[in-house]
Design a protein around this motif. Structure first.
Motif, PDB file in Angstrom:
ATOM      1  N   SER A   1      22.885  59.465 -18.615  1.00 55.32           N
ATOM      2  CA  SER A   1      23.004  58.044 -18.297  1.00 55.32           C
ATOM      3  C   SER A   1      22.036  57.785 -17.151  1.00 55.32           C
ATOM      4  O   SER A   1      21.616  58.718 -16.454  1.00 55.32           O
ATOM      5  CB  SER A   1      24.440  57.692 -17.884  1.00 55.32           C
TER       6      SER A   1
ATOM      7  N   THR B   1      17.189  61.116  -8.710  1.00 57.21           N
ATOM      8  CA  THR B   1      17.599  59.983  -9.524  1.00 57.21           C
ATOM      9  C   THR B   1      16.685  59.899 -10.739  1.00 57.21           C
ATOM     10  O   THR B   1      15.606  60.489 -10.757  1.00 57.21           O
ATOM     11  CB  THR B   1      17.529  58.670  -8.729  1.00 57.21           C
TER      12      THR B   1
ATOM     13  N   ALA C   1      29.976  58.820  -7.471  1.00 56.31           N
ATOM     14  CA  ALA C   1      29.539  57.689  -8.288  1.00 56.31           C
ATOM     15  C   ALA C   1      30.214  56.442  -7.721  1.00 56.31           C
ATOM     16  O   ALA C   1      31.413  56.257  -7.867  1.00 56.31           O
ATOM     17  CB  ALA C   1      29.927  57.906  -9.747  1.00 56.31           C
TER      18      ALA C   1
ATOM     19  N   TYR D   1      20.482  64.335 -16.930  1.00 53.28           N
ATOM     20  CA  TYR D   1      21.216  63.079 -16.852  1.00 53.28           C
ATOM     21  C   TYR D   1      21.257  62.444 -18.242  1.00 53.28           C
ATOM     22  O   TYR D   1      20.219  62.312 -18.906  1.00 53.28           O
ATOM     23  CB  TYR D   1      20.535  62.120 -15.880  1.00 53.28           C
TER      24      TYR D   1
ATOM     25  N   MET E   1      26.535  63.858 -17.526  1.00 52.51           N
ATOM     26  CA  MET E   1      25.579  64.910 -17.190  1.00 52.51           C
ATOM     27  C   MET E   1      25.813  66.140 -18.059  1.00 52.51           C
ATOM     28  O   MET E   1      26.925  66.379 -18.542  1.00 52.51           O
ATOM     29  CB  MET E   1      25.721  65.274 -15.709  1.00 52.51           C
TER      30      MET E   1
ATOM     31  N   SER F   1      25.068  55.976  -8.515  1.00 51.16           N
ATOM     32  CA  SER F   1      25.645  56.548  -9.744  1.00 51.16           C
ATOM     33  C   SER F   1      25.920  58.039  -9.637  1.00 51.16           C
ATOM     34  O   SER F   1      26.026  58.729 -10.649  1.00 51.16           O
ATOM     35  CB  SER F   1      24.699  56.287 -10.933  1.00 51.16           C
TER      36      SER F   1
ATOM     37  N   PRO G   1      23.998  60.652  -7.783  1.00 55.53           N
ATOM     38  CA  PRO G   1      22.857  61.559  -7.944  1.00 55.53           C
ATOM     39  C   PRO G   1      23.115  62.942  -7.349  1.00 55.53           C
ATOM     40  O   PRO G   1      23.903  63.085  -6.409  1.00 55.53           O
ATOM     41  CB  PRO G   1      21.730  60.840  -7.192  1.00 55.53           C
TER      42      PRO G   1
ATOM     43  N   ARG H   1      28.573  58.501 -14.281  1.00 56.94           N
ATOM     44  CA  ARG H   1      27.431  59.349 -14.605  1.00 56.94           C
ATOM     45  C   ARG H   1      27.844  60.381 -15.643  1.00 56.94           C
ATOM     46  O   ARG H   1      28.857  61.070 -15.480  1.00 56.94           O
ATOM     47  CB  ARG H   1      26.940  60.070 -13.351  1.00 56.94           C
TER      48      ARG H   1
ATOM     49  N   VAL I   1      20.752  57.161 -13.633  1.00 60.42           N
ATOM     50  CA  VAL I   1      21.344  57.559 -12.353  1.00 60.42           C
ATOM     51  C   VAL I   1      20.479  57.044 -11.206  1.00 60.42           C
ATOM     52  O   VAL I   1      19.317  57.437 -11.061  1.00 60.42           O
ATOM     53  CB  VAL I   1      21.487  59.093 -12.254  1.00 60.42           C
TER      54      VAL I   1
ATOM     55  N   TRP J   1      31.664  63.848 -17.085  1.00 63.61           N
ATOM     56  CA  TRP J   1      31.539  62.541 -16.464  1.00 63.61           C
ATOM     57  C   TRP J   1      31.901  62.622 -14.983  1.00 63.61           C
ATOM     58  O   TRP J   1      32.804  63.367 -14.595  1.00 63.61           O
ATOM     59  CB  TRP J   1      32.495  61.538 -17.111  1.00 63.61           C
TER      60      TRP J   1
END
Length: 321
Positions: free
Chosen positions: A223, A272, A292, A221, A299, A229, A231, A297, A225, A187
């Motif tokens: 979530s 993104t 962020a 990703y 990943m 957020s 990127p 985010r 992005v 995160w």
């Protein structure tokens, strides 16, 4: 679907704040010493792989990718490893990967339900939903939360890691001896009052990776992005050339203005996309994560190299003092 945009140099310079050269070097000494003890071959790689003559010489040792009569079906459909490898050789980046919805949702659920370790430190253990409270509990700013070996408890993580397309791309790009060296999920959190040391440790600065002579990293990703957020940013083409001063220093991180002036601000691509969007890059090219600002985010990374991985490097864990 990932989207990319040329990055604003002024914005990037603000994001990539300097943390002090001496402070950054000192903070990494325990990690470097551990790497040396685990694998004496690490030191010559670390010293020489940053220079283009030695790097190009090592690429000449790459074995040809083995011929495959047939490949098991990939969750990424009919993408061709040869096509992806050709784009990587040209620009260092390919941004056309998409996780199946079910796989993405399973990993995202794992990320929400599994405690992570804040700022790479195993003493700070908390759920992502408790991030704000955790900063109060531990009395410090927390920019990131890594799952380390816990990630391999998630079947969907393992499925992505073992997907045949990833190894096929790695072998076509790195050579036939390409092997898996990293798998991690983490995160990135929006936070306030981050110190320069925190920002440096979290890689919010243009840098290149030197974990191996030749590497390839797949990112996904988990979530949505957008620009707020966190990127990822990659400088296209910077994997194939290197300014002399960037070869003759032990630092891998450099100020944004210095990187963009030489490699071209128009080549800094901000990636993104919706949850499930993915890309693969040669991490010797300059890249960075960004802060962020509004939303966290989540990943995932799967990395390939040509040398024997360490258990610690497999999960991206530094050694902290």
């Amino acid at each position: 679907m990932l989207s990319s945009a040329n990055s604003n140099p002024k914005d990037l310079e603000q994001i990539a704040r300097n943390g002090g050269v001496f402070r950054r070097m000192v903070s990494r000494i325990p990690t470097y010493l551990t790497d040396m003890r685990e694998n004496p071959a690490w030191l010559p790689m670390f010293l020489l792989a940053r220079t283009m003559p030695f790097r190009k010489a090592h690429w000449l040792t790459a074995r040809q990718a083995p011929r495959q009569e047939s490949r098991k079906p990939s969750m990424f459909g009919d993408l061709k490893a040869e096509t992806i490898a050709a784009e990587l050789r040209s620009t260092g980046l390919f941004a056309g990967l998409t996780l199946p919805t079910a796989i993405c949702e399973e990993i995202a659920r794992f990320g929400h339900e599994t405690p992570c370790f804040g700022n790479f430190d195993r003493r700070f253990d908390f759920l992502a939903s408790d991030h704000v409270e955790a900063e109060g509990w531990f009395g410090r700013t927390i920019l990131s939360g890594h799952h380390y070996e816990r990630a391999l408890r998630c079947d969907a993580v393992v499925a992505v890691q073992q997907d045949p397309l990833l190894l096929d791309v790695a072998r076509h790009y790195l050579g036939g001896n390409a092997r898996l060296i990293t798998t991690r999920t983490w995160w990135s959190f929006p936070t306030k009052n981050a110190s320069d040391a925190d920002l440096s440790r979290a890689s919010f600065k243009f840098h290149f990776d030197l974990d191996d002579w030749r590497m390839l990293k797949f990112f996904f990703y988990l979530s949505d992005v957008d620009g707020n957020s966190g990127p990822h940013v990659y400088v296209r083409g910077s994997h194939n050339r290197r300014r002399l001063r960037h070869q003759l220093t032990l630092l891998v991180g450099h100020p944004a203005h210095e990187v963009l002036d030489f490699y071209g601000a128009e080549n800094a691509i901000t990636l993104t996309g919706k949850a499930g969007s993915g890309f693969v890059e040669d991490p010797f090219g300059f890249h960075m994560g960004t802060l962020a600002k509004q939303r966290p985010r989540l990943m995932m990374e799967v990395g390939f190299g040509v040398s024997k991985p360490s258990k610690r490097r497999f999960h991206g864990e530094p050694v902290l003092r």
